[in-house]
Design an enzyme around this catalytic site. Structure first.
Site, mmCIF file in Angstrom:
data_model
loop_
_atom_site.group_PDB
_atom_site.id
_atom_site.type_symbol
_atom_site.label_atom_id
_atom_site.label_comp_id
_atom_site.label_asym_id
_atom_site.label_seq_id
_atom_site.Cartn_x
_atom_site.Cartn_y
_atom_site.Cartn_z
ATOM 1 C CB CYS A 22 -17.649 11.243 -8.313
ATOM 2 S SG CYS A 22 -16.068 11.848 -8.980
ATOM 3 C CD GLU A 139 -6.389 7.769 -11.820
ATOM 4 O OE1 GLU A 139 -6.184 6.835 -10.893
ATOM 5 O OE2 GLU A 139 -7.795 7.771 -12.235
ATOM 6 C CB CYS A 208 -12.544 6.145 -7.349
ATOM 7 S SG CYS A 208 -13.696 7.141 -7.304
ATOM 8 C CB SER A 236 -15.710 8.934 -19.453
ATOM 9 O OG SER A 236 -15.708 8.677 -18.157
ATOM 10 C CG ASN A 238 -16.204 6.969 -14.745
ATOM 11 O OD1 ASN A 238 -17.375 6.960 -14.530
ATOM 12 N ND2 ASN A 238 -15.457 7.920 -15.038
ATOM 13 C CB SER A 281 -16.961 13.339 -16.030
ATOM 14 O OG SER A 281 -16.741 12.324 -16.975
#
Length: 337
Positions: A22, A139, A208, A236, A238, A281
């Site tokens: 992204c 995050e 996002c 990860s 996502n 990622s």
């Protein structure tokens, strides 16, 4: 077509778009590469710049040194740049860097920074902040670290929302971890709104775009897939969510893999349709590696499952904008090398 091609089983690969890097990930990797070009090695990076071993190892080969705490930087390297990861950091980290007289570059994704500002706005308006997210995710740690201890409550599940007590009668405002989609947070948010009808939303959408886009593409490709592969790292968020989305959307089975070497080949005999995507990622070069691995074993036809076109671009900070990257540098930054 050779005789071997004629005898191989046919396989349709439904390739999702968007997939992979992204704009926030692209920017973060670019910041490290630009810093290495401008200041030379080593460049220190606090935490994995993004959650992908291929990317991390590629940057290590270029001279990046990954650390977990600023105290790991040797005294005689205090003049070397340090980069903060795309996931964001608590306010205590840049404060610590300043106390140590370190030069730092903050690669926090602009969308994560936006959530930080929304949380701070809630706090400024006297609200207790509810953060919908996963405990331990960098995050979440970074977002909670923007505000004084005790002013943010993490809500991970519907059950947690249903048992949450209003802190000292305070007004409430919520924000969400960016790597959760609208669908991911919907049930938790409904439970919170049912329990606290006066709950204040963020001033702007915090989900996002990349998370939503990748999930929508997976939903399109998953129905009828015998196997769905998501390229991504176990840490990860996502990427793991894409695995779950694929199964909910109709894939018979969904797996998270980091490289083609992790594909369970003894379990793929007889598949006719393969779904394929990549977390935000994961570089495109690994997607191609996996397609090539299937081409060696199957007569592959690739079909695209495209639901959106992404044109977002997040510029790097002014301090390193004067550096020019070679075509090889750009191929790495874009995930193609």
């Amino acid at each position: 077509m050779t005789a071997a091609d004629m005898t191989r089983q046919k396989l349709t690969v439904r390739l999702c778009g968007p997939r992979g890097f992204c704009a926030g990930v692209d920017r973060a990797i670019q910041i490290v590469v630009l810093a290495l070009k401008k200041y030379g090695a080593p460049v220190y990076v606090r935490h994995e710049i993004v959650h992908n071993r291929y990317v991390v190892e590629g940057l290590q080969e270029r001279g990046a040194v990954f650390i977990e705490e600023l105290s790991e930087i040797p005294e005689d390297h205090r003049d070397c740049p340090v980069v903060f990861s795309a996931h964001g950091v608590p306010k205590s980290v840049p404060a610590d860097a300043q106390n140590r007289n370190l030069f730092y570059l903050d690669a926090t994704c602009p969308l994560v920074s936006k959530v930080h500002k929304q949380a701070m706005r809630h706090h400024r308006l006297g609200r207790h902040v509810l953060l919908i997210g996963h405990a331990g995710h960098p995050e979440v740690i970074g977002t909670m670290g923007q505000l004084p201890e005790g002013t943010v409550t993490l809500v991970e599940t519907v059950e947690g929302a249903n048992t949450l007590e209003r802190p000292d009668g305070a007004e409430l405002g919520f924000v969400s971890q960016t790597t959760l989609s609208v669908e991911d947070t919907a049930d938790i948010l409904k439970a919170l709104e049912d329990r606290f009808p006066d709950l204040h939303a963020p001033a702007a959408e915090s989900i996002c775009y990349a998370t939503t886009n990748r999930q929508e593409a997976v939903k399109k490709a998953a129905p009828g897939s015998d196997l769905f592969l998501v390229v991504g790292a176990p840490n990860s968020s996502n990427s793991r969510r894409l695995v779950e989305v694929a199964e909910r959307a109709g894939a018979k089975r969904s797996l998270l893999v980091q490289r083609a070497s992790e594909i369970p080949w003894d379990e793929v005999d007889g598949i006719r349709v393969l779904g394929l995507s990549a977390g935000a990622s994961a570089p495109e070069i690994i997607v191609n590696e996996i397609i090539d691995a299937f081409r060696e074993r199957f007569d592959v036809t690739v079909e695209l499952a495209i639901t959106a076109e992404e044109t977002e671009n997040f510029p790097v900070m002014r301090a390193i904008r004067d550096v020019e990257l070679t075509s090889a540098d750009m191929a790495f930054v874009n995930g193609n090398a």
